[in-house]
Design a protein around this motif. Structure first.
Motif, PDB file in Angstrom:
ATOM      1  N   PRO A 749       0.841  -1.206   0.000  1.00 37.21           N
ATOM      2  CA  PRO A 749       0.000   0.000   0.000  1.00 37.21           C
ATOM      3  C   PRO A 749       0.870   1.248   0.000  1.00 37.21           C
ATOM      4  O   PRO A 749       2.087   1.180   0.201  1.00 37.21           O
ATOM      5  CB  PRO A 749      -0.794  -0.136   1.306  1.00 37.21           C
ATOM      6  CG  PRO A 749       0.107  -0.933   2.203  1.00 37.21           C
ATOM      7  CD  PRO A 749       0.848  -1.884   1.300  1.00 37.21           C
ATOM      8  N   GLY A 750       0.256   2.389  -0.232  1.00 32.26           N
ATOM      9  CA  GLY A 750       0.998   3.645  -0.197  1.00 32.26           C
ATOM     10  C   GLY A 750       1.492   3.953   1.202  1.00 32.26           C
ATOM     11  O   GLY A 750       0.932   3.482   2.204  1.00 32.26           O
ATOM     12  N   VAL A 819      13.423  -8.632   1.843  1.00 32.95           N
ATOM     13  CA  VAL A 819      12.102  -8.225   1.342  1.00 32.95           C
ATOM     14  C   VAL A 819      11.426  -7.286   2.337  1.00 32.95           C
ATOM     15  O   VAL A 819      10.676  -6.385   1.948  1.00 32.95           O
ATOM     16  CB  VAL A 819      11.226  -9.459   1.047  1.00 32.95           C
ATOM     17  CG1 VAL A 819      10.676 -10.084   2.315  1.00 32.95           C
ATOM     18  CG2 VAL A 819      10.073  -9.090   0.116  1.00 32.95           C
ATOM     19  N   LEU A 820      11.709  -7.452   3.617  1.00 32.13           N
ATOM     20  CA  LEU A 820      11.177  -6.524   4.623  1.00 32.13           C
ATOM     21  C   LEU A 820      11.910  -5.190   4.568  1.00 32.13           C
ATOM     22  O   LEU A 820      11.315  -4.127   4.741  1.00 32.13           O
ATOM     23  CB  LEU A 820      11.295  -7.147   6.015  1.00 32.13           C
ATOM     24  CG  LEU A 820      10.501  -8.447   6.240  1.00 32.13           C
ATOM     25  CD1 LEU A 820      10.755  -8.990   7.648  1.00 32.13           C
ATOM     26  CD2 LEU A 820       9.011  -8.205   6.027  1.00 32.13           C
ATOM     27  N   ASN A 821      13.214  -5.235   4.288  1.00 33.79           N
ATOM     28  CA  ASN A 821      13.979  -3.989   4.118  1.00 33.79           C
ATOM     29  C   ASN A 821      13.522  -3.211   2.883  1.00 33.79           C
ATOM     30  O   ASN A 821      13.725  -1.995   2.802  1.00 33.79           O
ATOM     31  CB  ASN A 821      15.468  -4.292   3.967  1.00 33.79           C
ATOM     32  CG  ASN A 821      16.103  -4.712   5.279  1.00 33.79           C
ATOM     33  OD1 ASN A 821      15.693  -4.259   6.349  1.00 33.79           O
ATOM     34  ND2 ASN A 821      17.100  -5.581   5.198  1.00 33.79           N
ATOM     35  N   SER A 822      12.929  -3.904   1.910  1.00 39.49           N
ATOM     36  CA  SER A 822      12.542  -3.286   0.636  1.00 39.49           C
ATOM     37  C   SER A 822      11.220  -2.535   0.718  1.00 39.49           C
ATOM     38  O   SER A 822      10.830  -1.875  -0.251  1.00 39.49           O
ATOM     39  CB  SER A 822      12.440  -4.359  -0.458  1.00 39.49           C
ATOM     40  OG  SER A 822      13.659  -5.066  -0.588  1.00 39.49           O
ATOM     41  N   ARG A 823      10.519  -2.594   1.833  1.00 38.09           N
ATOM     42  CA  ARG A 823       9.181  -2.001   1.924  1.00 38.09           C
ATOM     43  C   ARG A 823       9.195  -0.473   1.913  1.00 38.09           C
ATOM     44  O   ARG A 823       8.181   0.144   1.599  1.00 38.09           O
ATOM     45  CB  ARG A 823       8.471  -2.504   3.187  1.00 38.09           C
ATOM     46  CG  ARG A 823       8.185  -3.998   3.177  1.00 38.09           C
ATOM     47  CD  ARG A 823       7.335  -4.392   4.362  1.00 38.09           C
ATOM     48  NE  ARG A 823       5.995  -3.815   4.268  1.00 38.09           N
ATOM     49  CZ  ARG A 823       5.129  -3.816   5.275  1.00 38.09           C
ATOM     50  NH1 ARG A 823       5.475  -4.317   6.457  1.00 38.09           N
ATOM     51  NH2 ARG A 823       3.937  -3.283   5.108  1.00 38.09           N
ATOM     52  N   PHE A 830      10.758  -1.056  11.607  1.00 44.03           N
ATOM     53  CA  PHE A 830      10.037  -1.115  12.877  1.00 44.03           C
ATOM     54  C   PHE A 830       8.915  -0.078  12.945  1.00 44.03           C
ATOM     55  O   PHE A 830       8.128  -0.093  13.891  1.00 44.03           O
ATOM     56  CB  PHE A 830      11.008  -0.921  14.037  1.00 44.03           C
ATOM     57  CG  PHE A 830      12.114  -1.930  14.050  1.00 44.03           C
ATOM     58  CD1 PHE A 830      11.855  -3.267  14.357  1.00 44.03           C
ATOM     59  CD2 PHE A 830      13.430  -1.566  13.739  1.00 44.03           C
ATOM     60  CE1 PHE A 830      12.877  -4.201  14.356  1.00 44.03           C
ATOM     61  CE2 PHE A 830      14.444  -2.501  13.737  1.00 44.03           C
ATOM     62  CZ  PHE A 830      14.173  -3.826  14.048  1.00 44.03           C
ATOM     63  N   HIS A 831       8.854   0.819  11.962  1.00 47.19           N
ATOM     64  CA  HIS A 831       7.804   1.841  11.923  1.00 47.19           C
ATOM     65  C   HIS A 831       6.725   1.517  10.888  1.00 47.19           C
ATOM     66  O   HIS A 831       5.901   2.360  10.560  1.00 47.19           O
ATOM     67  CB  HIS A 831       8.397   3.215  11.621  1.00 47.19           C
ATOM     68  CG  HIS A 831       9.260   3.728  12.725  1.00 47.19           C
ATOM     69  ND1 HIS A 831      10.194   4.746  12.531  1.00 47.19           N
ATOM     70  CD2 HIS A 831       9.376   3.373  14.022  1.00 47.19           C
ATOM     71  CE1 HIS A 831      10.828   4.978  13.667  1.00 47.19           C
ATOM     72  NE2 HIS A 831      10.348   4.157  14.588  1.00 47.19           N
ATOM     73  N   GLN A 832       6.763   0.298  10.358  1.00 47.95           N
ATOM     74  CA  GLN A 832       5.763  -0.111   9.375  1.00 47.95           C
ATOM     75  C   GLN A 832       4.932  -1.252   9.951  1.00 47.95           C
ATOM     76  O   GLN A 832       5.482  -2.230  10.470  1.00 47.95           O
ATOM     77  CB  GLN A 832       6.447  -0.582   8.094  1.00 47.95           C
ATOM     78  CG  GLN A 832       7.293   0.495   7.440  1.00 47.95           C
ATOM     79  CD  GLN A 832       7.999  -0.038   6.227  1.00 47.95           C
ATOM     80  OE1 GLN A 832       7.385  -0.380   5.237  1.00 47.95           O
ATOM     81  NE2 GLN A 832       9.320  -0.124   6.298  1.00 47.95           N
ATOM     82  N   PRO A 833       3.615  -1.119   9.876  1.00 43.90           N
ATOM     83  CA  PRO A 833       2.759  -2.200  10.396  1.00 43.90           C
ATOM     84  C   PRO A 833       2.980  -3.484   9.617  1.00 43.90           C
ATOM     85  O   PRO A 833       2.836  -3.507   8.393  1.00 43.90           O
ATOM     86  CB  PRO A 833       1.345  -1.644  10.218  1.00 43.90           C
ATOM     87  CG  PRO A 833       1.472  -0.536   9.223  1.00 43.90           C
ATOM     88  CD  PRO A 833       2.840  -0.001   9.338  1.00 43.90           C
TER      89      PRO A 833
END
Length: 902
Positions: A749-750, A819-823, A830-833
């Protein structure tokens, strides 16, 4: 053989609109009885049918082959060829399948988009009324020829380009051709200058436009491709389309990737040759390195991201006709928008009532209310103006059972009836009290209309007059004021007129009075009347337009308005939108002609910062777009008329109105707005920016993991160690586990701040400095740690297959962390749900589950040369993989610190 009719058109020194009607008839060899059937048949053979030929569409096979013209595709084709030579059929087959699917999708989309010029045929009418051999008849419009005598009446679609011979109250809606929002009064007795623009040729009518009121007769001067509509069709066919922004960035990225890969392979080959390594081994190593570096799944990942963006846009009232347009809209730096029907409703409304003492009221410019009889306006002067507007009126307005309204008649009269209803005057009940006795119909030459009404109470008869102020002033002795009728002040009347006109209004004056004369009621004996006030009519802004323009400006997007309207009208709308400031002035079509004559540099200087263009022709809209593109801008064009089609077709992304837009505009555009809401353009920009962010996320993920493999291979080869992974294991990493996680990234999502950032610079590469730093750090950390692990295991005497098994599992874990670092490029993980993208979470778990399944599957153990690992090894490898997370978080903090210091 061609009939002996002078080939006279707007490009010659003696165009049709410059000649008197009699001279036109002589040049066209047309008598008062029209052409004879024999002459018409001969001319039809000479000139051809009055139709627009279908454009020659490229074949599907040609479009299919065109999909392979791209540097990224070249790299993948080379990788496929090398894999075939090396006997790696699985690698080659997978890459070939990806290229095939990608080409099929692109070819299908382009085949549909190339049908735009065919839609112009739908604006050509099927029948026309002509006079031939002295008799009036209806013939197919395609049989019209130059010199035919055509009859026009209200509601007709003009069948060809015409020079008027006679016009009685003739008004023509030319908005689809010129962008002019108001119907144009036509006069046959006026001669226009040779260079008069189309919008001001009052003695001519043009194919595809609509007769709004009145009637007339005219001679056909051009048919088919020779008409102004045909010229637009030719412009569309020859207009040079530009490469979408995404393709430009992918092309630059592919070139850099290819160069980096060649350098790496050359370096590797030089090292191995210096060691006297077998050339076959060097070749196999180069193939493995190519498989590692080339993101085989990138074309499919791009298609997936754009497809997701397409579905999201549909929910926000935007239909995507070309997949790549999703990102193109998000990349635009300029939106060149049509005014009529895009920023405005293309619906005339009587919105301002102004009295000569400076007071007045603003009437709601929205749609008519559902209640049949709204409350009477408290201002009696307003009601009096409304009474005159409703009585001196030839339109009709009726409520429908579903709460809507049906109106018919002249657009101005419809607007006046709407105004009367909104201030509480019911036109139908009014006529019961003031029955119509006589009237003077409006004629452009007369400049006013008047009606005479019986007073049911027995008082003197009532006269109501509407028209141009200069026509009504000689009829009036008094004017209405707050204290009653007072002596007329002509100076005040002109001041009030100028104030309304400065705001772009079309102004009508109204007067009433008693009729006591026994003479005939004509326009020549109206006197002693009272000037009631002035009414300003506007094409109202769409309610959401101002907010959408403000949001575009906040997002760093330059919005400019292109219209065929008068400069004063254009500036009024622009100021209401807050699109321009008080000191700004519009650029007119004449300004563009002069700048174009001075050369491209002068034209580009004129268009660089202009926000409002007025009195521009369709060809000039295209010139403006091309000028902006020369300056490096990514241009989006919005519009709904035929006049917008060439610009829509040539822009980086064309956006057409889906509800009221012409078929030509829709077929020329890349995107359609299903609600004709300019705010949907802003929503599309936001979705386009999200799509581009997700493309960058996918690219970063694929390239960074590929870079890690390159680092791993370069280090092992440099130290003379065996290959750390087999080609089959590389294929597993790049095309299976990587691909599963790419799907999740495509659905991100944005981040919420897309419309608070400026557009990315047009010249910025997909592989910009931010991504370069992140890829370098990621590749060095992951590749370096994987090499250290491989080196340590071999040094401790581990079997080569066992060491590769551990390295393969470590690389899979690295991918899951990466892949989590790429978000996000700017936010900490740690600031992304974590649950905001469940598909990404499930995809990561699925990728890991697939690999675990392989560790315990006998078949996959044999294919991939893998085996189960112990819990201790799992823990150690997971700890190493988490170091990549730590490295990226540290890089993010350093980047923020640098920006803060700067």
């Amino acid at each position: 053989m061609q009939a002996d009719v002078d080939e006279t058109d707007s490009n010659t020194t003696c165009p049709w609109h410059y000649l008197p009607a009699q001279d036109v008839a002589e040049r066209l060899k047309t008598e008062a009885t029209g052409l004879s059937a024999a002459e018409a048949s001969q001319r039809l053979t000479s000139y051809g049918t009055n139709t627009l030929p279908l454009p020659r569409l490229p074949s599907f096979s040609r479009l299919f082959l065109r999909q392979f013209i791209s540097p990224l595709i070249y790299v993948l084709l080379a990788a496929m060829l090398v894999s075939l030579i090396a006997g790696k059929l699985a690698d080659a087959s997978f890459i070939g399948l990806i290229l095939l699917i990608n080409a099929l999708i692109g070819a299908l989309q382009e085949f549909h988009a190339h049908r735009s010029a065919q839609a112009l045929r739908k604006l050509m009418v099927s029948r026309a009324r002509v006079v031939r051999d002295g008799e009036t008849s209806e013939i197919p419009a395609e049989d019209l020829v130059p010199g035919d005598l055509v009859l026009l009446s209200s509601g007709d679609r003009v069948p060809a380009d015409l020079r008027l011979l006679d016009a009685i109250g003739l008004e023509v809606d030319e908005s689809v051709l010129t962008g002019e929002s108001l119907p144009v009064f036509k006069r046959s007795d006026i001669l226009c200058g040779p260079q008069t623009p189309i919008a001001e040729r009052v003695n001519a009518c043009f194919a595809g436009t609509l007769v709004a009121a009145g009637r007339g007769s005219a001679l056909v001067t051009a048919t088919g491709m020779a008409t102004e509509m045909g010229k637009l069709s030719r412009t569309m066919e020859t207009a040079k389309t530009v490469q979408p922004p995404l393709f430009q960035r992918i092309e630059r990225f592919s070139k850099k990737l290819t160069l980096a890969l060649l350098v790496a392979v050359a370096l590797l080959a030089a090292i191995e040759l210096a060691r006297n390594t077998d050339p076959l081994v060097i070749f196999m190593t180069a193939v493995a390195l190519a498989v590692s570096a080339i993101p085989e799944g990138l074309p499919m990942a791009l298609t997936l991201v754009l497809s997701v963006g397409t579905r999201r846009m549909v929910k926000r009232h935007v239909i995507v006709r070309r997949l790549v347009a999703v990102e193109s809209l998000g990349s635009c730096t300029v939106i060149a928008t049509d005014k009529t029907g895009t920023l405005t409703e293309n619906r005339l409304t009587a919105r301002e009532i102004r009295f000569l003492d400076g007071s007045g009221v603003t009437v709601d410019g929205g749609r008519l209310p559902t209640e049949e009889s709204p409350p009477q306006h408290e201002n009696s002067r307003v009601a009096r103006v409304a009474r005159a507007a409703a009585l001196c009126n030839e339109a009709e307005l009726h409520p429908l059972e579903n709460g809507d309204w049906h109106s018919s008649g002249d657009a101005v009269d419809q607007a006046l009836l709407g105004m009367a209803h909104k201030v509480g005057v019911d036109p139908r009940r009014l006529l019961d009290s003031w029955p119509l006795l006589d009237q003077v119909h409006y004629e452009p030459a007369l400049g006013f209309a008047a009606t005479l009404h019986e007073n049911s109470a027995g008082a003197p008869k009532l006269v109501c007059v509407k028209g141009a102020l200069e026509k009504l002033l000689p009829m009036c002795d008094t004017m209405t004021s707050a204290t009653g009728n007072t002596p007329l002040d002509s100076a005040l009347a002109h001041i009030t007129l100028e104030r309304l006109a400065e705001r772009g209004a079309r102004v009508l004056a109204f007067a009433d009075g008693d009729w006591t004369d026994n003479c005939e009621f004509t326009g020549n004996n109206l006197r002693g009347l009272n000037l009631l006030g002035l009414v300003g009519m506007f094409d109202p802004l769409r309610p959401e337009a101002a907010g959408a323009v403000a949001e575009c400006r906040a997002a760093g997007i330059h919005v400019c308005m292109l219209t065929g309207d008068h400069p004063r009208t254009a500036m009024s709308i622009a100021r209401e939108l807050k699109l321009s400031d008080e000191g700004d002035s519009p650029v007119t079509g004449g300004d563009l002609v002069q700048a174009q004559a001075e050369g491209p540099h002068s034209l580009d200087a004129l268009t660089a910062d202009t926000r409002v263009y007025a009195r521009v022709s369709p060809e000039q809209k295209l010139i403006i777009v091309q000028s902006l593109q020369r300056q490096g801008q990514f241009v989006a064009v919005t519009g709904d008329g035929v006049n917008d089609a060439p610009a829509l077709n040539s822009a980086h992304v064309g956006v057409a109105m889906g509800e009221q837009g012409t078929e030509v505009a829709k077929q020329s555009a890349d995107l359609l707005l299903t609600d004709d809401n300019f705010a949907s353009v802003v929503a599309g920009v936001e979705e386009g920016r999200i799509a581009y962010q997700n493309i960058r996320k996918v690219v970063f993920f694929l390239i960074s993991t590929g870079a890690a493999e390159v680092v791993l291979f370069v280090l092992t080869t440099s130290l003379g160690l065996p290959l750390p992974l087999t080609p089959v294991q590389l294929l597993w990493l790049n095309l299976v586990t990587n691909s599963v996680q790419s799907i999740g990234l495509a659905l991100e999502p944005g981040e919420g701040d897309e419309m608070r950032k400026p557009p990315r610079p047009p010249g910025e590469s997909l592989f910009n400095p931010v991504m370069v730093r992140r890829v370098l750090v990621s590749g060095l950390v992951m590749g370096g740690l994987a090499f250290a692990c491989f080196y340590t295991l071999l040094a401790r005497g581990w079997d080569l297959d066992a060491a590769r098994n551990i390295v393969l599992l470590l690389m899979v874990l690295f991918e899951n962390v990466q892949v989590l670092n790429s978000r996000s490029e700017s936010r900490s993980i740690f600031h992304q749900p974590i649950f905001s993208n469940p598909v990404l979470l499930l995809g990561t778990l699925a990728a890991q589950a697939l690999h675990i399944l392989c560790l315990y599957s006998p078949l996959m153990q044999e294919v991939l040369s893998v085996s189960p690992v112990s819990a201790t090894q799992w823990t150690a490898l997971l700890s190493i993989a988490l170091l990549q997370l730590l490295a990226m978080e540290l890089l993010l903090r350093i980047g923020k610190s640098d920006r803060g210091t700067g």
